[in-house]
Enzyme design. Structure first.
Site, PDB file in Angstrom:
ATOM      1  N   ARG A  17       0.841  -1.159   0.019  1.00  0.00           N
ATOM      2  CA  ARG A  17      -0.119  -0.023  -0.004  1.00  0.00           C
ATOM      3  C   ARG A  17       0.960   1.355   0.315  1.00  0.00           C
ATOM      4  NH1 ARG A  17       1.489   1.718   4.046  1.00  0.00           N
ATOM      5  NH2 ARG A  17       0.306   3.669   3.574  1.00  0.00           N
ATOM      6  N   GLY A  18       0.245   2.284  -0.225  1.00  0.00           N
ATOM      7  CA  GLY A  18       0.870   3.585  -0.189  1.00  0.00           C
ATOM      8  C   GLY A  18       1.331   3.813  -1.701  1.00  0.00           C
ATOM      9  N   ALA A  19       1.073   4.933  -2.245  1.00  0.00           N
ATOM     10  CA  ALA A  19       1.077   5.374  -3.858  1.00  0.00           C
ATOM     11  C   ALA A  19       2.281   4.981  -4.472  1.00  0.00           C
ATOM     12  CB  ALA A  19       0.650   6.633  -3.887  1.00  0.00           C
ATOM     13  N   ARG A  60      -7.083  -0.452  -7.178  1.00  0.00           N
ATOM     14  CA  ARG A  60      -6.886   0.679  -6.482  1.00  0.00           C
ATOM     15  C   ARG A  60      -7.460   1.664  -7.435  1.00  0.00           C
ATOM     16  NH1 ARG A  60      -4.330   1.375  -0.817  1.00  0.00           N
ATOM     17  NH2 ARG A  60      -6.118   2.306  -0.695  1.00  0.00           N
ATOM     18  N   CYS A 124      -1.346   9.336   8.115  1.00  0.00           N
ATOM     19  CA  CYS A 124      -1.388   8.041   7.410  1.00  0.00           C
ATOM     20  C   CYS A 124       0.346   7.615   7.534  1.00  0.00           C
ATOM     21  CB  CYS A 124      -1.618   8.323   5.837  1.00  0.00           C
ATOM     22  SG  CYS A 124      -2.397   6.636   5.081  1.00  0.00           S
ATOM     23  N   ASP A 193      -1.650  10.984  -2.880  1.00  0.00           N
ATOM     24  CA  ASP A 193      -2.030   9.987  -4.136  1.00  0.00           C
ATOM     25  C   ASP A 193      -2.343  10.597  -5.274  1.00  0.00           C
ATOM     26  OD1 ASP A 193      -2.781   8.291  -1.418  1.00  0.00           O
ATOM     27  OD2 ASP A 193      -2.688   6.932  -2.961  1.00  0.00           O
ATOM     28  N   ASN A 203      -5.497  12.527  -1.016  1.00  0.00           N
ATOM     29  CA  ASN A 203      -4.793  11.760  -0.073  1.00  0.00           C
ATOM     30  C   ASN A 203      -5.684  11.026   0.720  1.00  0.00           C
ATOM     31  OD1 ASN A 203      -1.919  11.019   0.870  1.00  0.00           O
ATOM     32  ND2 ASN A 203      -2.523  12.220   2.491  1.00  0.00           N
ATOM     33  N   LYS A 204      -5.248  10.238   1.851  1.00  0.00           N
ATOM     34  CA  LYS A 204      -5.993   9.478   2.882  1.00  0.00           C
ATOM     35  C   LYS A 204      -7.143  10.214   3.592  1.00  0.00           C
ATOM     36  CE  LYS A 204      -5.336   6.305   3.651  1.00  0.00           C
ATOM     37  NZ  LYS A 204      -6.317   5.217   2.610  1.00  0.00           N
ATOM     38  N   LYS A 229       2.946  11.533  -9.440  1.00  0.00           N
ATOM     39  CA  LYS A 229       1.679  11.382  -8.686  1.00  0.00           C
ATOM     40  C   LYS A 229       0.752  12.584  -9.334  1.00  0.00           C
ATOM     41  CE  LYS A 229       3.234   9.019  -4.813  1.00  0.00           C
ATOM     42  NZ  LYS A 229       4.188   9.318  -3.461  1.00  0.00           N
TER      43      LYS A 229
HETATM   44  C1  RUB Z   1      -1.661   5.865   1.541  1.00  0.00           C
HETATM   45  C2  RUB Z   1      -1.596   7.328   1.695  1.00  0.00           C
HETATM   46  C3  RUB Z   1      -0.339   8.059   1.406  1.00  0.00           C
HETATM   47  C4  RUB Z   1       0.075   8.151   0.187  1.00  0.00           C
HETATM   48  C5  RUB Z   1       1.417   8.619  -0.205  1.00  0.00           C
HETATM   49  O1  RUB Z   1      -2.957   5.439   1.449  1.00  0.00           O
HETATM   50  O2  RUB Z   1      -2.689   7.899   1.585  1.00  0.00           O
HETATM   51  O3  RUB Z   1      -0.345   9.212   2.120  1.00  0.00           O
HETATM   52  O4  RUB Z   1      -0.282   7.035  -0.729  1.00  0.00           O
HETATM   53  O5  RUB Z   1       2.344   7.633   0.186  1.00  0.00           O
HETATM   54  P1  RUB Z   1      -3.091   3.751   1.575  1.00  0.00           P
HETATM   55  P2  RUB Z   1       3.971   7.570  -0.485  1.00  0.00           P
HETATM   56  O6  RUB Z   1      -2.734   3.294   2.637  1.00  0.00           O
HETATM   57  O7  RUB Z   1      -4.625   3.383   1.535  1.00  0.00           O
HETATM   58  O8  RUB Z   1      -2.649   3.285   0.359  1.00  0.00           O
HETATM   59  O9  RUB Z   1       4.540   8.923  -0.126  1.00  0.00           O
HETATM   60  O10 RUB Z   1       4.517   6.359   0.362  1.00  0.00           O
HETATM   61  O11 RUB Z   1       3.693   7.240  -1.855  1.00  0.00           O
END
Ligand code: RUB
Length: 322
Positions: A17-19, A60, A124, A193, A203-204, A229
């Site tokens: 998870r995480g973009a 997603r 998040c 995101d 974002n979250k 992004k």
């Molecule tokens: C994760 C989220 C993060 C962004 C950025 O949501 O909202 O703030 O994805 O993350 P989820 P990064 O847990 O639902 O995927 O900077 O690591 O890309």
């Protein structure tokens, strides 16, 4: 299809998870598939890659990082299977390397905005936001972090685990305590995101409320976002789809209620007017400059010409008349 099914399952279940992590995992799975594909023709290769791309994209719906990564990796022109295979492997390698470097660069750039003794609130679990926090910590800025729990999936617990490992003084709060602590906060740093053409942030869930509180308290609101992004589709007027997740995440056993249902949107939209700066790997920009990032760094060609995902008429028209 094995590497794709496995990665799609992990993204769908949020094991990955995480973009940024989603995007890198998708690129790696396309690379692995390309290396393994035993096909008789270029057409068959292209069609298997297209099918894989569609499976990954269905996991997603919100993170544009996923579709930008898939488009970047599947963008090639080849005369035979071996050329196509090499192109996918090389595109994926470049994407993964550049996206990792981007996170580091964002840390370097964003870290400079942190002053000695600052208290930073984050929401998040964002590697890009944490890169800024880490850079400030390494530069001995004696920072403190306040991290939200980020219900319902508790990504804040991942964040505090990472901050603990870095040795950074941290306080964990419930999401609803943000306004109560905002007067102790010097700046908010969150990930992204999606950044839209007008500089708004997806974002979250909860991010928009935090931005509102920061705005009210005149606290800086900083976004950490790699350029992939930013969403080219939003230039064409597309709206970002906000993922609604299973109600069981919010309240296990909710199905026993007959008159109550749970809403579980996973992301929200923060208006650009609440954002002070977006730290990207190419610099710290005002949100109003997002259109230029999309045009110059991503272009519309992501959607046209050589991606096996195929051309899209409207984008092409716009590109031609630009
Ligand atoms: C994760 C989220 C993060 C962004 C950025 O949501 O909202 O703030 O994805 O993350 P989820 P990064 O847990 O639902 O995927 O900077 O690591 O890309």
């Amino acid at each position: 299809m094995e590497p794709i099914t496995e990665t799609a399952r992990k993204i769908d279940s949020m094991e990955i998870r995480g973009a940024g992590r989603i995007a890198r995992a998708a690129a790696a799975s396309l690379r692995d598939l390309a290396q393994q594909l035993d096909v008789k023709s270029l057409e068959e290769f292209n069609s298997r890659i297209r099918e894989a791309a569609e499976t990954l994209l269905a996991t997603r719906p919100t993170a544009v990082s996923l579709s930008n990564a898939v488009k970047m990796v599947t963008r090639y022109s080849a005369n035979d299977v071996e050329e196509a295979r090499q192109a996918v492997v090389s595109n994926a390698g470049k994407f993964i390397e550049n996206s990792e470097k981007a996170v580091e660069k964002i840390g370097e750039i964003g870290g400079r905005r942190i002053r000695k003794g600052d208290t930073i609130l984050t929401h998040c679990n964002s590697l890009a936001a944490l890169s800024i926090i880490k850079a400030a910590h390494i530069a001995d800025k004696a920072i403190k972090v306040i991290a939200t729990e980020s219900r319902p999936r508790w990504q804040g617990r991942l964040t505090i685990g990472m901050l603990e490992e870095l040795g950074i003084d941290t306080e964990l709060i419930v999401d609803s305590a943000v306004r109560s602590v905002m007067n102790d906060v010097d700046l908010v740093v969150v990930g992204a995101d999606v950044i839209t053409a007008n500089g708004s942030l997806v974002n979250k869930i909860g991010t928009a409320q935090i931005a509102l509180c920061a705005h009210e308290a005149r606290t800086s609101f900083v976004v950490a976002a790699e350029t992939y992004k930013f969403s080219p589709e939003t230039i064409m007027g597309e709206l970002v789809t906000i993922e609604e997740r299973d109600s069981e995440e919010v309240y296990p056993g909710i199905s026993k209620f007959r008159h109550v249902k749970v809403r579980n949107p996973a992301f929200d939209v923060t208006p650009h007017s609440y954002i002070d700066v977006i730290c990207t790997e190419v610099g710290a920009i005002p949100p109003e400059m997002s259109y230029l990032i999309i045009k110059e760094r991503l272009g519309w060609e992501l959607d046209i010409a050589t991606s096996v995902l195929g051309p899209s008429g409207s984008e092409k028209e716009c590109c031609d008349c630009d």
